[in-house]
Motif scaffolding. Structure first.
Motif, PDB file in Angstrom:
ATOM      1  N   ALA A   1      11.563  37.137  41.883  1.00 13.75           N
ATOM      2  CA  ALA A   1      12.971  36.734  41.958  1.00 13.75           C
ATOM      3  C   ALA A   1      13.873  37.922  42.242  1.00 13.75           C
ATOM      4  O   ALA A   1      14.777  37.843  43.087  1.00 13.75           O
ATOM      5  N   ARG A   2      13.638  39.040  41.560  1.00 13.81           N
ATOM      6  CA  ARG A   2      14.477  40.231  41.774  1.00 13.81           C
ATOM      7  C   ARG A   2      14.291  40.784  43.182  1.00 13.81           C
ATOM      8  O   ARG A   2      15.247  41.251  43.828  1.00 13.81           O
TER       9      ARG A   2
ATOM     10  N   ILE B   1      18.906  33.677  38.670  1.00 15.42           N
ATOM     11  CA  ILE B   1      18.721  33.521  37.224  1.00 15.42           C
ATOM     12  C   ILE B   1      17.215  33.519  37.003  1.00 15.42           C
ATOM     13  O   ILE B   1      16.506  32.668  37.547  1.00 15.42           O
ATOM     14  N   THR B   2      16.725  34.470  36.240  1.00 17.33           N
ATOM     15  CA  THR B   2      15.285  34.708  36.189  1.00 17.33           C
ATOM     16  C   THR B   2      14.683  34.345  34.835  1.00 17.33           C
ATOM     17  O   THR B   2      15.389  34.049  33.870  1.00 17.33           O
TER      18      THR B   2
ATOM     19  N   THR C   1      -0.570  53.809  55.057  1.00 12.69           N
ATOM     20  CA  THR C   1       0.448  52.766  55.050  1.00 12.69           C
ATOM     21  C   THR C   1       0.324  51.986  53.748  1.00 12.69           C
ATOM     22  O   THR C   1      -0.772  51.553  53.380  1.00 12.69           O
ATOM     23  N   VAL C   2       1.444  51.813  53.065  1.00 16.44           N
ATOM     24  CA  VAL C   2       1.438  51.116  51.772  1.00 16.44           C
ATOM     25  C   VAL C   2       2.148  49.778  51.932  1.00 16.44           C
ATOM     26  O   VAL C   2       3.312  49.724  52.328  1.00 16.44           O
ATOM     27  N   MET C   3       1.432  48.699  51.597  1.00 15.78           N
ATOM     28  CA  MET C   3       2.010  47.360  51.654  1.00 15.78           C
ATOM     29  C   MET C   3       1.838  46.711  50.295  1.00 15.78           C
ATOM     30  O   MET C   3       0.724  46.587  49.785  1.00 15.78           O
ATOM     31  N   ALA C   4       2.947  46.312  49.692  1.00 20.19           N
ATOM     32  CA  ALA C   4       2.936  45.809  48.315  1.00 20.19           C
ATOM     33  C   ALA C   4       3.218  44.314  48.276  1.00 20.19           C
ATOM     34  O   ALA C   4       4.016  43.788  49.065  1.00 20.19           O
ATOM     35  N   HIS C   5       2.588  43.656  47.326  1.00 16.53           N
ATOM     36  CA  HIS C   5       2.847  42.230  47.106  1.00 16.53           C
ATOM     37  C   HIS C   5       4.174  42.069  46.370  1.00 16.53           C
ATOM     38  O   HIS C   5       4.490  42.857  45.470  1.00 16.53           O
ATOM     39  N   PRO C   6       4.985  41.054  46.720  1.00 15.99           N
ATOM     40  CA  PRO C   6       6.300  40.901  46.078  1.00 15.99           C
ATOM     41  C   PRO C   6       6.256  40.481  44.614  1.00 15.99           C
ATOM     42  O   PRO C   6       7.313  40.363  43.992  1.00 15.99           O
ATOM     43  N   GLU C   7       5.069  40.252  44.048  1.00 18.20           N
ATOM     44  CA  GLU C   7       4.967  40.065  42.598  1.00 18.20           C
ATOM     45  C   GLU C   7       5.004  41.410  41.856  1.00 18.20           C
ATOM     46  O   GLU C   7       5.059  41.427  40.626  1.00 18.20           O
ATOM     47  N   CYS C   8       4.978  42.524  42.602  1.00 18.72           N
ATOM     48  CA  CYS C   8       5.054  43.849  41.976  1.00 18.72           C
ATOM     49  C   CYS C   8       6.482  44.132  41.516  1.00 18.72           C
ATOM     50  O   CYS C   8       7.445  43.559  42.045  1.00 18.72           O
TER      51      CYS C   8
END
Length: 326
Positions: A180-181, A192-193, A220-227
């Motif tokens: 959410a953030r 609202i989280t 190359t660094v690719m991160a999951h949006p749950e991080c």
């Protein structure tokens, strides 16, 4: 009975040949693979496997592979009588929502999810009462009961599109606080989280990413949006597991660090042998409850079957279908 693998062992072993020895594959996996192939034919069954499944499942027995969104879309069009979910429980519930007349099996009913277990139907009702009129966007990593209290679902791959489709300045986005953030930062829409997190992705830290860069210059660094947002700030880009695959296909990086569950790198290394994968090996214990042995047992016993009360299913299905229509 003639072995289903007669003459096909080389073809079945081929995709995993770079990451496991032939004798290991023969000793540990071949018998179960043979039995699963036979049982799938016997029961007119298909196996849907999430990207976090181990390679012997992902490459040797799965019929459909992908992230949560891909599996949800695929579940709509499955013509088999039996669907086996090589993934966690909320994925099996989603498949059942979209296929109420089919038998949906989860090989291990204890294969859960910290996000799905981090919020209840009562929690959602309280959030709605405190924020009347604010739409509820629920991550698919949630129970059917929570989905039933939602306006629309989303996945990590389509969350931005779903949120923006609502055309409102403020949404309740549950249960993943970090997702959410991160979507709030991307869209400018107020979130609202709820304080639930993925037990795999929350363990990554900015310091860890910086250390990997020091040891692997040019990665190359690719991160999951749950991080956590601070981890995404250290990455070159962010995306769902499907978007990670698409990025590698489009950009052909020499070396990449996927900041997510480590079986993702194992599986993609088969498809992209020219890319070096730096593996930050955080495992999902829930995903790893699904094995060839448990899949075989599920097809032998037709257990554990997923069922959802009709009143919950109707509202939860509506939220999922709204997501798929966006």
């Amino acid at each position: 009975m003639t072995s289903l693998l007669s003459g096909n062992r080389d073809a079945l072993y081929g995709p995993v040949s770079r990451i496991m020895r032939r004798d290991q594959w023969e000793q540990l996996y071949a018998d179960d693979i043979e039995a699963i192939l036979r049982l799938k034919q016997q029961h007119n069954a298909v196996i849907l496997a999430h990207n976090y499944q181990t390679p012997e499942i992902f490459h040797c027995v799965a019929d459909i592979r992908g992230d949560s969104l891909a599996l949800a879309r695929a579940a709509q069009d499955v013509e088999a009588d039996v669907i086996v979910i090589a993934g966690v429980h909320f994925m099996a519930e989603t498949a059942k929502l979209l296929n109420p007349e089919k038998t949906v099996l989860i090989p291990d009913a204890a294969a859960g999810c910290s996000l799905a277990e981090g919020i209840t139907e009562a929690d959602v009702l309280a959030l709605k009462q405190a924020n009347p009129g604010v739409p509820v966007v629920t991550y698919v990593n949630s129970s059917a009961a929570v989905k039933a209290q939602s306006d629309i679902c989303c996945t990590s791959g389509n969350a931005k599109r779903v949120v923006e489709s609502l055309g409102v300045p403020r949404v309740i986005m549950i249960p993943d606080e970090f997702l959410a953030r991160n979507i709030e930062a991307e869209t400018g829409i107020e979130m609202i989280t709820w304080p639930a997190h993925c037990e795999v992705h929350e363990r990554f830290t900015p310091q860890e990413i910086r250390q990997y860069r020091r040891v692997h210059p040019g990665v190359t660094v690719m991160a999951h949006p749950e991080c956590p947002p601070a981890v995404l700030a250290e990455a070159d880009c962010a995306g769902s597991t499907a978007q990670m695959s698409e990025y590698i296909r489009a950009h052909n990086p020499e070396k990449i660090l996927l900041v997510t569950e480590c079986s993702m790198s194992d599986n993609l290394s088969v498809e992209f042998p020219e890319t070096e994968f730096v593996r930050p090996c955080n495992l999902c214990a829930h995903m790893k409850r699904i094995t060839l042995a448990t899949i075989r047992r599920a097809l032998e016993t037709m257990q554990t079957q997923v069922s959802i009360p009709p009143d919950i299913a109707a509202n939860a299905r509506r939220a999922v279908e709204r997501m798929l229509a966006v």
